[in-house]
Design an enzyme around this catalytic site. Sequence first.
Site, PDB file in Angstrom:
ATOM      1  CG  HIS A  90      -1.886   0.978   1.430  1.00 32.50           C
ATOM      2  ND1 HIS A  90      -1.622   2.262   1.820  1.00 32.50           N
ATOM      3  CD2 HIS A  90      -3.232   0.919   1.268  1.00 32.50           C
ATOM      4  CE1 HIS A  90      -2.758   2.945   1.882  1.00 32.50           C
ATOM      5  NE2 HIS A  90      -3.748   2.150   1.554  1.00 32.50           N
ATOM      6  CG  ASP A 115       0.741  -2.356   6.204  1.00 34.75           C
ATOM      7  OD1 ASP A 115      -0.220  -2.474   6.985  1.00 34.75           O
ATOM      8  OD2 ASP A 115       0.686  -1.693   5.149  1.00 34.75           O
ATOM      9  CD  GLN A 150      -6.745  -4.431   4.311  1.00 35.29           C
ATOM     10  OE1 GLN A 150      -7.685  -5.124   4.681  1.00 35.29           O
ATOM     11  NE2 GLN A 150      -6.897  -3.169   3.952  1.00 35.29           N
ATOM     12  CE  LYS A 167      -6.972   0.112   6.424  1.00 35.29           C
ATOM     13  NZ  LYS A 167      -7.802   0.467   5.285  1.00 35.29           N
ATOM     14  CB  CYS A 219      -3.708   3.303  -1.498  1.00 39.35           C
ATOM     15  SG  CYS A 219      -4.865   4.615  -1.155  1.00 39.35           S
TER      16      CYS A 219
END
Length: 406
Positions: free
Chosen positions: A123, A200, A203, A226, A364
């Site tokens: 991303h 990261d 998600q 999220k 993104c």
Amino acid sequence: MEFDVKKVRADFPILKQLIYNKPLVYFDNAATTQKPLSVIESISEYYKTINSNIHRGVHHLSILATNQYEETREITQKFINAKNKSEIIFTRGTTESINLIANTFAKRFINKNDEVVISTMEHHSNIVPWQMVCEEREAKLKVIPINESGEIIFEEFEKLLNEKTKIVAITHISNVLGTINPIKKIIEKAHSYNIPVLIDGAQSSAHMKVDVQELDCDFFCFSGHKMYGPTGIGVLYGKEKILDELPPYQGGGDMIDKVTFEKTTYNRIPLKFEAGTQNIADAIGLKAAIEYINKTGINNIFEYEDEILKYATGKMMEIEGMKIYGTAKNKTSVISFLIGNIKPDDAGEIIDKFGIAVRTGHHCAQPLMDWYKIPGTVRASFAFYNTKEEIDMLVRAIERVKVMFL
Ligand code: PLP
């Protein structure tokens, strides 16, 4: 524990809405998830009953607010199995967590001709901050290639590692492809070169069990919004030893130990990285979100969403002209697709008229779109409140798109 999607759906007030007189089908969960009533009420309860500033007050409300804020830190620590509470730093979200590390880590460890390794499927949040610090420090950004299915090519990753590599920063799950990266293997390999790894987790935190000690990652970043929590609150996990070595990110209240005009000494972690008044209300909302996930059971969530993904993949593959981007063996919760040469925005607008929210565009991840040589995709991303009936509705909407544009 039995997973009951009907019961779960009843906890999310927004799902009862009609859009264009049709029941809302929300398939934009990778962008942000909906919030259960317990999260919404926890924020309003905070403002109604204990609103006050934290850490610095001795009065009753300040102590209550501080306790709740710090309880969020504790529940977050347990949620990702961090060793110490002090390793949990509150930020605005994944983006701020990555920027914090990129900037402080670069100041301390990245010099001219050093290298930072990321992957093709990142991303922008895990590309641009590193690009910015590389430019500043005259370092180089190296990119792990992927295969057509959207999996990183591990042998190529290994080849990128050397004594100049200062950090590996990689996503746990791709927001476009749904690929679950083999991060444990990646971390082990990077550590064999003494290279720290940032994950990261934007998600992954809502979809699968994360155990930072088991993974042995050095940094793990995620966003409250999220994972059924509020916007404006996120988490940076870092190993105590490295966080202690990093300089502060921002200066201000709370992050100091002693200030004089000649010299300032800094607070210990985590407060060293929490300058100024924090987002107290939304931290408390995050606590409610984690409690909600814990109550539902992260493994139940993973299994149910896997069933939804498999069902959706099967149904979508039956549609003529359908191309799915991201067919990794290990994937979850996301289907990115194109139908013939129909523009993603055109498809998205028609799908919307069925009351179905999907995302269209580059998500993104422009370099990933460039890699596939496409301008964008339509993306349906799932959460545990989605149902097979909703997938059927999406399939019908896609058939309608085809009638209109092909
Ligand atoms: N990383 C990934 C993989 C994402 O999917 C996102 C958001 O979509 C981010 C980072 C940025 O998260 P936020 O906007 O909450 O900071």
